[in-house]
Design a protein around this motif. Structure first.
Motif, PDB file in Angstrom:
ATOM      1  N   ALA A  54     -46.871  50.900 -18.795  1.00  0.00           N
ATOM      2  CA  ALA A  54     -45.709  51.300 -17.988  1.00  0.00           C
ATOM      3  C   ALA A  54     -45.478  50.364 -16.808  1.00  0.00           C
ATOM      4  CB  ALA A  54     -45.880  52.736 -17.497  1.00  0.00           C
ATOM      5  N   ASP A  55     -46.488  49.562 -16.457  1.00  0.00           N
ATOM      6  CA  ASP A  55     -46.310  48.583 -15.385  1.00  0.00           C
ATOM      7  C   ASP A  55     -45.453  47.406 -15.839  1.00  0.00           C
ATOM      8  OD1 ASP A  55     -47.925  50.111 -13.747  1.00  0.00           O
ATOM      9  OD2 ASP A  55     -49.743  48.976 -14.194  1.00  0.00           O
ATOM     10  N   VAL A  56     -45.295  47.248 -17.151  1.00  0.00           N
ATOM     11  CA  VAL A  56     -44.622  46.062 -17.697  1.00  0.00           C
ATOM     12  C   VAL A  56     -43.317  46.417 -18.398  1.00  0.00           C
ATOM     13  CG1 VAL A  56     -44.887  44.083 -19.260  1.00  0.00           C
ATOM     14  CG2 VAL A  56     -46.855  44.938 -17.987  1.00  0.00           C
ATOM     15  N   VAL A  57     -43.308  47.524 -19.124  1.00  0.00           N
ATOM     16  CA  VAL A  57     -42.133  47.882 -19.927  1.00  0.00           C
ATOM     17  C   VAL A  57     -41.735  49.332 -19.697  1.00  0.00           C
ATOM     18  CG1 VAL A  57     -42.448  46.203 -21.795  1.00  0.00           C
ATOM     19  CG2 VAL A  57     -43.684  48.378 -21.870  1.00  0.00           C
ATOM     20  N   ARG A  58     -40.502  49.637 -20.080  1.00  0.00           N
ATOM     21  CA  ARG A  58     -40.001  51.011 -19.995  1.00  0.00           C
ATOM     22  C   ARG A  58     -39.129  51.280 -21.210  1.00  0.00           C
ATOM     23  NH1 ARG A  58     -36.732  47.801 -17.042  1.00  0.00           N
ATOM     24  NH2 ARG A  58     -34.481  48.105 -17.327  1.00  0.00           N
ATOM     25  N   ALA A  59     -39.006  52.522 -21.590  1.00  0.00           N
ATOM     26  CA  ALA A  59     -38.162  52.891 -22.725  1.00  0.00           C
ATOM     27  C   ALA A  59     -36.730  52.455 -22.462  1.00  0.00           C
ATOM     28  CB  ALA A  59     -38.230  54.404 -22.957  1.00  0.00           C
ATOM     29  N   GLY A  60     -36.101  51.870 -23.482  1.00  0.00           N
ATOM     30  CA  GLY A  60     -34.722  51.411 -23.355  1.00  0.00           C
ATOM     31  C   GLY A  60     -34.581  49.979 -22.878  1.00  0.00           C
ATOM     32  N   GLN A  61     -35.687  49.362 -22.477  1.00  0.00           N
ATOM     33  CA  GLN A  61     -35.624  47.988 -21.956  1.00  0.00           C
ATOM     34  C   GLN A  61     -35.338  46.990 -23.077  1.00  0.00           C
ATOM     35  OE1 GLN A  61     -39.052  46.987 -19.608  1.00  0.00           O
ATOM     36  NE2 GLN A  61     -38.747  44.783 -19.819  1.00  0.00           N
ATOM     37  N   ARG A  62     -34.501  45.996 -22.794  1.00  0.00           N
ATOM     38  CA  ARG A  62     -34.233  44.916 -23.731  1.00  0.00           C
ATOM     39  C   ARG A  62     -35.310  43.855 -23.553  1.00  0.00           C
ATOM     40  NH1 ARG A  62     -28.483  45.614 -23.263  1.00  0.00           N
ATOM     41  NH2 ARG A  62     -28.044  47.639 -24.181  1.00  0.00           N
ATOM     42  N   VAL A  63     -35.913  43.425 -24.645  1.00  0.00           N
ATOM     43  CA  VAL A  63     -37.007  42.456 -24.581  1.00  0.00           C
ATOM     44  C   VAL A  63     -36.837  41.419 -25.687  1.00  0.00           C
ATOM     45  CG1 VAL A  63     -38.658  44.087 -23.583  1.00  0.00           C
ATOM     46  CG2 VAL A  63     -38.481  43.896 -26.058  1.00  0.00           C
ATOM     47  N   VAL A  64     -37.603  40.354 -25.577  1.00  0.00           N
ATOM     48  CA  VAL A  64     -37.694  39.359 -26.651  1.00  0.00           C
ATOM     49  C   VAL A  64     -39.139  39.356 -27.119  1.00  0.00           C
ATOM     50  CG1 VAL A  64     -37.486  36.941 -27.277  1.00  0.00           C
ATOM     51  CG2 VAL A  64     -35.817  37.961 -25.720  1.00  0.00           C
ATOM     52  N   VAL A  65     -39.348  39.477 -28.436  1.00  0.00           N
ATOM     53  CA  VAL A  65     -40.699  39.576 -28.991  1.00  0.00           C
ATOM     54  C   VAL A  65     -40.925  38.508 -30.047  1.00  0.00           C
ATOM     55  CG1 VAL A  65     -40.895  42.057 -28.557  1.00  0.00           C
ATOM     56  CG2 VAL A  65     -39.935  41.254 -30.724  1.00  0.00           C
ATOM     57  N   THR A  66     -42.196  38.241 -30.271  1.00  0.00           N
ATOM     58  CA  THR A  66     -42.603  37.334 -31.343  1.00  0.00           C
ATOM     59  C   THR A  66     -43.299  38.143 -32.418  1.00  0.00           C
ATOM     60  OG1 THR A  66     -42.914  35.521 -29.775  1.00  0.00           O
ATOM     61  CG2 THR A  66     -43.978  35.303 -31.923  1.00  0.00           C
ATOM     62  N   VAL A  67     -42.933  37.924 -33.678  1.00  0.00           N
ATOM     63  CA  VAL A  67     -43.596  38.610 -34.788  1.00  0.00           C
ATOM     64  C   VAL A  67     -44.959  37.977 -35.012  1.00  0.00           C
ATOM     65  CG1 VAL A  67     -43.477  39.226 -37.224  1.00  0.00           C
ATOM     66  CG2 VAL A  67     -41.373  39.123 -35.867  1.00  0.00           C
ATOM     67  N   LEU A  68     -46.013  38.789 -34.945  1.00  0.00           N
ATOM     68  CA  LEU A  68     -47.367  38.297 -35.189  1.00  0.00           C
ATOM     69  C   LEU A  68     -47.792  38.529 -36.631  1.00  0.00           C
ATOM     70  CD1 LEU A  68     -49.261  39.523 -31.981  1.00  0.00           C
ATOM     71  CD2 LEU A  68     -48.277  37.264 -32.434  1.00  0.00           C
ATOM     72  N   ASP A  69     -47.494  39.728 -37.136  1.00  0.00           N
ATOM     73  CA  ASP A  69     -47.962  40.064 -38.482  1.00  0.00           C
ATOM     74  C   ASP A  69     -47.099  41.189 -39.043  1.00  0.00           C
ATOM     75  OD1 ASP A  69     -49.993  39.851 -40.648  1.00  0.00           O
ATOM     76  OD2 ASP A  69     -50.413  41.922 -40.071  1.00  0.00           O
ATOM     77  N   VAL A  70     -46.919  41.179 -40.354  1.00  0.00           N
ATOM     78  CA  VAL A  70     -46.155  42.220 -41.039  1.00  0.00           C
ATOM     79  C   VAL A  70     -47.001  42.753 -42.196  1.00  0.00           C
ATOM     80  CG1 VAL A  70     -44.035  42.804 -42.253  1.00  0.00           C
ATOM     81  CG2 VAL A  70     -43.993  41.054 -40.459  1.00  0.00           C
ATOM     82  N   ASP A  71     -47.314  44.054 -42.157  1.00  0.00           N
ATOM     83  CA  ASP A  71     -48.066  44.708 -43.225  1.00  0.00           C
ATOM     84  C   ASP A  71     -47.070  45.539 -44.030  1.00  0.00           C
ATOM     85  OD1 ASP A  71     -49.645  46.316 -44.844  1.00  0.00           O
ATOM     86  OD2 ASP A  71     -51.219  46.582 -43.329  1.00  0.00           O
ATOM     87  N   LEU A  72     -46.580  44.969 -45.126  1.00  0.00           N
ATOM     88  CA  LEU A  72     -45.558  45.648 -45.921  1.00  0.00           C
ATOM     89  C   LEU A  72     -46.096  46.916 -46.566  1.00  0.00           C
ATOM     90  CD1 LEU A  72     -43.857  42.573 -47.650  1.00  0.00           C
ATOM     91  CD2 LEU A  72     -42.933  43.986 -45.812  1.00  0.00           C
ATOM     92  N   ASP A  73     -47.354  46.895 -46.983  1.00  0.00           N
ATOM     93  CA  ASP A  73     -47.924  48.056 -47.670  1.00  0.00           C
ATOM     94  C   ASP A  73     -47.960  49.286 -46.760  1.00  0.00           C
ATOM     95  OD1 ASP A  73     -48.296  46.597 -49.960  1.00  0.00           O
ATOM     96  OD2 ASP A  73     -50.345  46.003 -49.449  1.00  0.00           O
ATOM     97  N   ARG A  74     -48.329  49.071 -45.499  1.00  0.00           N
ATOM     98  CA  ARG A  74     -48.442  50.200 -44.570  1.00  0.00           C
ATOM     99  C   ARG A  74     -47.226  50.316 -43.648  1.00  0.00           C
ATOM    100  NH1 ARG A  74     -54.263  50.693 -41.846  1.00  0.00           N
ATOM    101  NH2 ARG A  74     -53.949  48.523 -41.245  1.00  0.00           N
ATOM    102  N   GLY A  75     -46.261  49.411 -43.814  1.00  0.00           N
ATOM    103  CA  GLY A  75     -45.058  49.465 -42.998  1.00  0.00           C
ATOM    104  C   GLY A  75     -45.334  49.240 -41.529  1.00  0.00           C
ATOM    105  N   ARG A  76     -46.250  48.318 -41.216  1.00  0.00           N
ATOM    106  CA  ARG A  76     -46.625  48.068 -39.829  1.00  0.00           C
ATOM    107  C   ARG A  76     -46.212  46.669 -39.400  1.00  0.00           C
ATOM    108  NH1 ARG A  76     -52.661  50.783 -39.003  1.00  0.00           N
ATOM    109  NH2 ARG A  76     -52.042  52.935 -39.465  1.00  0.00           N
ATOM    110  N   ILE A  77     -45.688  46.602 -38.176  1.00  0.00           N
ATOM    111  CA  ILE A  77     -45.231  45.334 -37.623  1.00  0.00           C
ATOM    112  C   ILE A  77     -45.974  45.107 -36.314  1.00  0.00           C
ATOM    113  CG2 ILE A  77     -43.248  43.995 -36.835  1.00  0.00           C
ATOM    114  CD1 ILE A  77     -41.501  46.126 -38.356  1.00  0.00           C
ATOM    115  N   SER A  78     -46.638  43.966 -36.205  1.00  0.00           N
ATOM    116  CA  SER A  78     -47.352  43.615 -34.988  1.00  0.00           C
ATOM    117  C   SER A  78     -46.535  42.577 -34.227  1.00  0.00           C
ATOM    118  CB  SER A  78     -48.734  43.058 -35.328  1.00  0.00           C
ATOM    119  OG  SER A  78     -49.420  42.672 -34.162  1.00  0.00           O
TER     120      SER A  78
END
Length: 707
Positions: free
Chosen positions: A677-701
């Motif tokens: 909560a010191d860094v982000v808040r709900a509704g905030q616009r951010v730019v992210v980098t995709v680290l990993d995508v687990d298609l089987d479990r539907g998880r995005i890092s």
């Protein structure tokens, strides 16, 4: 005063706040309009005083119940009453009461019935006497034909009495409580046979960590796994440390009697103290985890409720769908439903062309200024379809978080608003109105259904409801409510109103037309002087009879502003519009017994910007083009996103693929982050980098680190 000491404020501030609360004042009213009384305590401090007062009342109720119980059983002495009156926590109070609590027959009570208490007393009295032989002392208590057939049985009964006495010793319980909380270890193991179907809890199949530092999300996850009968869970300190604590207090010297006491306290630890203290520690862990989870949920909810509003614009709202089509509604600038229909842009070229023609036609017919598209199933595909229609560049196309819209559409509030429409139309309207004014629309939805919590179904329900209601009330009253357009639900959160008076205001408005002034609120049935005092400052009447009716200046202060205007030889409306007139006002001249500088300074801020909205200005947002499904993601991609949920372990971010990605706390910044909560808040616009995508479990890092 205890509350003042705990909260770090003056005793007079606590007393004034308590008096106002007792008189029926609400937290927002006290914080905003009674600053002189409370020394300018803010909402957080006022609410903290309220909550501590409630907790102390609960403690006093338990204290009274214990005193009555002891008195009825003729066990209450002056010394015991003094101890009970001095107990400052529920745990201490229960420790004092424990030896006197009515209980079922125990091994110790049976031993007492058999006359073995004198033997237990003798053993305790001779702990330092090496010449004392417990077996010899036990022989007179043995009766081969009775309930104590041998000296060994007599000694066992004596040890049972000593064990119970040790387990009820207040000093021991305080020490054990501290030991459990400081040195206790949570141990989680998988239940036999649940390895496969309990794979969700695989991380905790063989887990150990200190209870003192266990984060709330892990504690709640393990407790849920235990409830699901997948995990077995224990919270215990080291056996040796616990027994050492008991021996230090009860085992003095080296003697045969001391050996008997040592055996008794080891039994006390294993049979009586460990289970009791483990249960208490588990409750403490749960309460601590609940408090943190509720705090996170409340912070997320506040950000969503206070999200920038689009404002009064003509909106076309679309609730997307594939096979069943997209539900489309057109709203006027006040959110009134003007038109609804279903289009089918995703079921073949012919129907897509028909849908395109309909959207273009409706945009022109209703002079649409903004198109709101729900972000659920088919959301990105529908957004791409609309963006490809070649509409006027001035028309904003906005993706709207639709969490909770389906809950609203099936609710009593939705049926009341749209009795002749089905749930699909209500859901589409909610999406459009949510964009126009998130606060006004989201208050119609049960806060737990908005989807911004952490284990919200695992925490104490009443505490969660109370905390979330506080957030809603705070947000509604900080923004203010236009009395002539607000829904009953929104009005119900205004200080001093509630459901009944909110319904009364709407009924009066429907029968008599718009309110012409704040003062006209007094004509609403059952809205008496107290309700008017509590609510009027938070209600707005645009173009009201008095220039301050659209501001946060309370009607009780109109007279002060009118004096200022007379002294400046101008009208109140001139003070509102002319900064130069306000600059020459000496506030100290208007301080009196009721109005102090804090209120006068608030008034001057309101005159500068009457009825100002504390929310930020709306800014349009778009996801990356061509990224619509989780399969479109590749490691290394840099994407725009919106934070949807902040938790203790990181933040979830919507990048437009129907599945939020997780930015772990360690990836939130190029520095150490203790609290997301010191860094982000709900509704905030951010730019992210995709680290990993687990298609089987539907998880995005994801990562927000720059490095």
């Amino acid at each position: 005063m205890r509350i003042a000491r705990e909260l770090g404020i003056a005793a007079g501030q606590v007393e004034a706040t308590a008096a106002l609360l007792d008189d029926g004042a609400t937290v927002p009213f006290i914080a905003r309009y009674r600053k002189e009384r409370t020394g300018s305590l803010d909402e957080v401090a006022v609410a903290a005083v309220r909550d501590r007062l409630a907790a102390l009342l609960e403690l006093d109720a338990r204290r009274d119940a214990i005193l009555r119980s002891l008195d009825e059983r003729e066990l209450l002495t002056d010394e015991l009453r003094k101890e009970i009156d001095g107990a400052d926590t529920l745990a201490v109070l229960e420790d004092i009461y424990l030896p006197f609590r009515p209980k079922r027959r125990t091994r110790a009570s049976i031993a007492r019935e058999r006359g073995l208490e004198p033997l237990a007393e003798a053993i305790l009295a001779h702990r330092t006497d090496p010449a004392f032989d417990p077996e010899v002392a036990a022989r007179p208590f043995a009766d081969p034909a009775g309930e104590v057939p041998s000296a060994a049985d007599a000694l066992q009964g004596a040890r049972d009495i000593i064990a119970e006495r040790a387990s009820e010793d207040r000093g021991i319980r305080e020490g054990m409580r501290e030991l459990f909380r400081r040195k206790g270890v949570i141990v989680s193991r998988v239940m036999k046979g649940r390895e496969e179907d309990g794979a969700t809890w695989r991380d905790w199949f063989d887990w150990r960590e200190p209870a003192a530092s266990a984060p709330s999300h892990r504690v709640l996850a393990m407790f849920r796994g235990e409830r699901e009968k997948v995990l077995s869970l224990h919270v215990l300190p080291d056996d040796e440390a616990a027994v050492a604590l008991l021996e230090k207090r009860f085992v003095t010297g080296r003697s045969p009697a001391a050996d008997q006491v040592r055996e008794a306290v080891v039994d006390a630890w294993k049979r009586l103290i460990a289970p009791s203290m483990e249960n208490e520690t588990r409750r403490w862990l749960k309460e601590r985890a609940d408090a943190r989870a509720i705090e996170i949920f409340a912070a997320n909810l506040r950000e969503l409720l206070m999200a920038p509003p689009l404002g009064q614009r003509r909106v076309m709202a679309i609730d997307p769908g594939f096979r069943t089509g997209c539900k489309l509604v057109c709203l006027d600038r006040q959110g009134k439903l003007l038109h609804r229909e279903t289009i089918f842009p995703h079921t073949g070229e012919k129907r897509a062309a028909e849908a395109a023609a309909r959207v273009r036609s409706l945009v022109g017919r209703f002079e649409t200024e903004t198109i709101a598209i729900g972000n659920g199933t088919a959301g990105r595909e529908t957004e791409r379809f609309v963006r490809g229609l070649g509409l006027d560049a001035g028309i904003d196309i906005v993706s709207v978080n639709e969490s909770g819209a389906s809950v609203y559409s099936a609710s009593g509030a939705a049926r009341e608003e749209f009795p002749d429409e089905d749930v699909t139309v209500r859901g589409a309207v909610s999406i459009g109105r949510r964009l126009m004014d998130p606060l006004a629309e989201l208050v119609k939805i049960e806060p737990k259904s908005i989807g911004v919590g952490q284990y919200q179904h695992d925490v104490d329900g009443s505490r969660l409801r109370g905390a979330l209601d506080d957030v809603v009330v705070s947000c509604v009253n900080s923004v203010g409510v236009e009395v002539n357009t607000a829904s009953r639900r929104l009005l119900s959160y205004v200080s001093g109103l509630g459901e009944g008076l909110a319904a009364g205001i709407v009924a009066w408005r429907e029968e008599n037309g718009p309110f012409a002034s704040r003062d006209e609120l007094r004509r609403v049935p059952r809205l008496g002087p107290k309700a008017f005092e509590q609510s009027a400052g938070f209600l707005r009447v645009r173009n009201g009879a008095h220039p301050l009716d659209r501001s946060a200046v309370h009607p009780e202060s109109y007279g002060v502003v009118e004096r200022m205007a007379r002294d400046r030889d101008c009208a109140v409306a001139d003070l509102v519009g002319d900064a130069s007139l306000r600059e020459e006002i000496e506030l100290e001249r208007y301080v009196d017994g009721e109005t102090g500088l804090p209120t006068l300074e608030d008034i001057m801020r309101e005159l500068a910007r009457p009825g100002r909205d504390p929310r930020k200005a709306f800014e349009s947002f778009s996801f990356a083009e061509g990224i619509e499904e989780i399969g479109d993601l590749r490691a290394g991609m840099r994407l725009p996103g919106i934070v949807t949920n902040v938790t203790a372990f990181g933040a979830f971010v919507d990048v437009g693929v129907h599945q939020d990605g997780l930015v772990h706390v360690s990836k939130l910044a190029d520095r150490y982050v203790a609290d997301p909560a010191d860094v982000v808040r709900a509704g905030q616009r951010v730019v992210v980098t995709v680290l990993d995508v687990d298609l089987d479990r539907g998880r995005i890092s994801l990562s927000m680190r720059e490095g």
